[in-house]
Design an enzyme around this catalytic site. Sequence first.
Site, PDB file in Angstrom:
ATOM      1  N   HIS A 128      -1.930  -9.650  -3.735  1.00  0.00           N
ATOM      2  CA  HIS A 128      -2.643  -8.651  -4.537  1.00  0.00           C
ATOM      3  C   HIS A 128      -3.316  -9.344  -5.729  1.00  0.00           C
ATOM      4  O   HIS A 128      -2.998  -9.093  -6.893  1.00  0.00           O
ATOM      5  CB  HIS A 128      -1.655  -7.580  -5.006  1.00  0.00           C
ATOM      6  N   ASP A 168     -11.621   1.797  -3.389  1.00  0.00           N
ATOM      7  CA  ASP A 168     -10.213   1.468  -3.183  1.00  0.00           C
ATOM      8  C   ASP A 168      -9.915   1.871  -1.753  1.00  0.00           C
ATOM      9  O   ASP A 168      -9.156   2.798  -1.487  1.00  0.00           O
ATOM     10  CB  ASP A 168      -9.306   2.189  -4.182  1.00  0.00           C
ATOM     11  N   GLU A 221      -7.307  -7.534  -0.437  1.00  0.00           N
ATOM     12  CA  GLU A 221      -5.999  -7.542   0.214  1.00  0.00           C
ATOM     13  C   GLU A 221      -6.156  -7.583   1.734  1.00  0.00           C
ATOM     14  O   GLU A 221      -6.722  -6.660   2.320  1.00  0.00           O
ATOM     15  CB  GLU A 221      -5.198  -6.293  -0.147  1.00  0.00           C
ATOM     16  N   ASN A 257       0.834  -1.196   0.000  1.00  0.00           N
ATOM     17  CA  ASN A 257       0.000   0.000   0.000  1.00  0.00           C
ATOM     18  C   ASN A 257       0.879   1.261   0.000  1.00  0.00           C
ATOM     19  O   ASN A 257       2.022   1.210  -0.433  1.00  0.00           O
ATOM     20  CB  ASN A 257      -1.016  -0.021   1.141  1.00  0.00           C
ATOM     21  N   ARG A 258       0.373   2.377   0.531  1.00  0.00           N
ATOM     22  CA  ARG A 258       1.012   3.669   0.308  1.00  0.00           C
ATOM     23  C   ARG A 258       1.773   4.176   1.527  1.00  0.00           C
ATOM     24  O   ARG A 258       1.371   3.927   2.668  1.00  0.00           O
ATOM     25  CB  ARG A 258      -0.043   4.701  -0.128  1.00  0.00           C
TER      26      ARG A 258
END
Length: 389
Positions: A198, A279, A356, A93-94
């Site tokens: 993923h 998302d 996920e 992820n981010r």
Amino acid sequence: MRLTYTAAVGAWLVGAAYGSSNAKGPDSNGKYWIYGEGIKAAFIPYGASISDLVVNDKNGVPRDIVMGFDKASSYETDESHPHLGSVPGRYANRIKNSTFEIDGEVFHVSPNENPTPEHPKGLNTLHGGADGWDWRNFTVVSHTDSSITFSIVDPDGKEGFPGEVVSFITYTLGNLTWDAKIIAVATTKKTPIMLTSHTYWNLDGFANDETDLALNHTFYMPYSGQRVDVDNILIPTGDILPNKKGSVNDFWSAPKQIGKSFSDPEIHGNCGYNCTGYDNCWIVNRPSTHNWLAEDNIVASIWSDWSGIKLDIYSDQDAFQMYSCNFQDGTFPLKSTQGRPDGPRTVPKYGCVVLEVQDWIDGINHPEWGRLHKQVFGPGDDPFSDGSC
């Protein structure tokens, strides 16, 4: 037909009957096949990725229900690189501003998302950076009829992350189950680790003659009444939001089709700027994680009435990301095992869904959440472990 995926990292339970065969390395397409009762799957070293998962639908027709390529070699040449069926790492992820702090030291990692004129490489890091784990070939260390294990050694300083990390990913098929177990050890320095699978799903095998979309899939997360708030580029703000009953992000009060709320104005911008769909990262608030495989500890279920295939997901992780393939654009090809004779041969927008299991996203930049013990690991610590099935 019921399929179970377990995440520590995971196992999927699927219905159908396939015979096994002796594991003899990759097939002519570069894929490693394993077999269980009612299920078979193929994996590739690139990203330790799943490329095929085949089960029978309610009519006894085999359906390949995950996105991928026919040939393993296509993964490395595909310019879109949607992290297809892979294990992104070392931090999924981010990461906000591509920075984080450990014990007072600030680290800068490789940015690779949301480029601007001032930041041409990007404003943040997604899935481990420009050369994250799912851009690399893992080593196959074990391959049997029913199981395969991959390994990777991620060196100190790669993509800017401190310390060496050694990881093993084991996929096992059982009686209508896919179990994925991900272990990672920080060997030299403290470092962030958060890993997941993923995988892109379409439980109709892209063969539904009533719709080409996955919006018909029914989704249920009984313990996810909250989600992580994000800004317009999907970076967590630090706030945790309630998913009020009946709202767009309410999948806890009752099962509902993924597309049911698309007529609600709230869905616009729900997945970032100028984005309609999902998302999002939901918090998993189970009564207990001591026995996360217990029947009443299910993290999520998703099913298609058209195919009769249902996926139940169990995991030891405390968050769950669902992406409704908002940015598929009709150019990604179906495999030869998918689709219908008179149907399209590409994946449309909303034609798939990514599921996920992971921890709270960007938790390394939000110590107030109390997630650092789940996301930062050092030498001598218990290893990172993500299990799901």
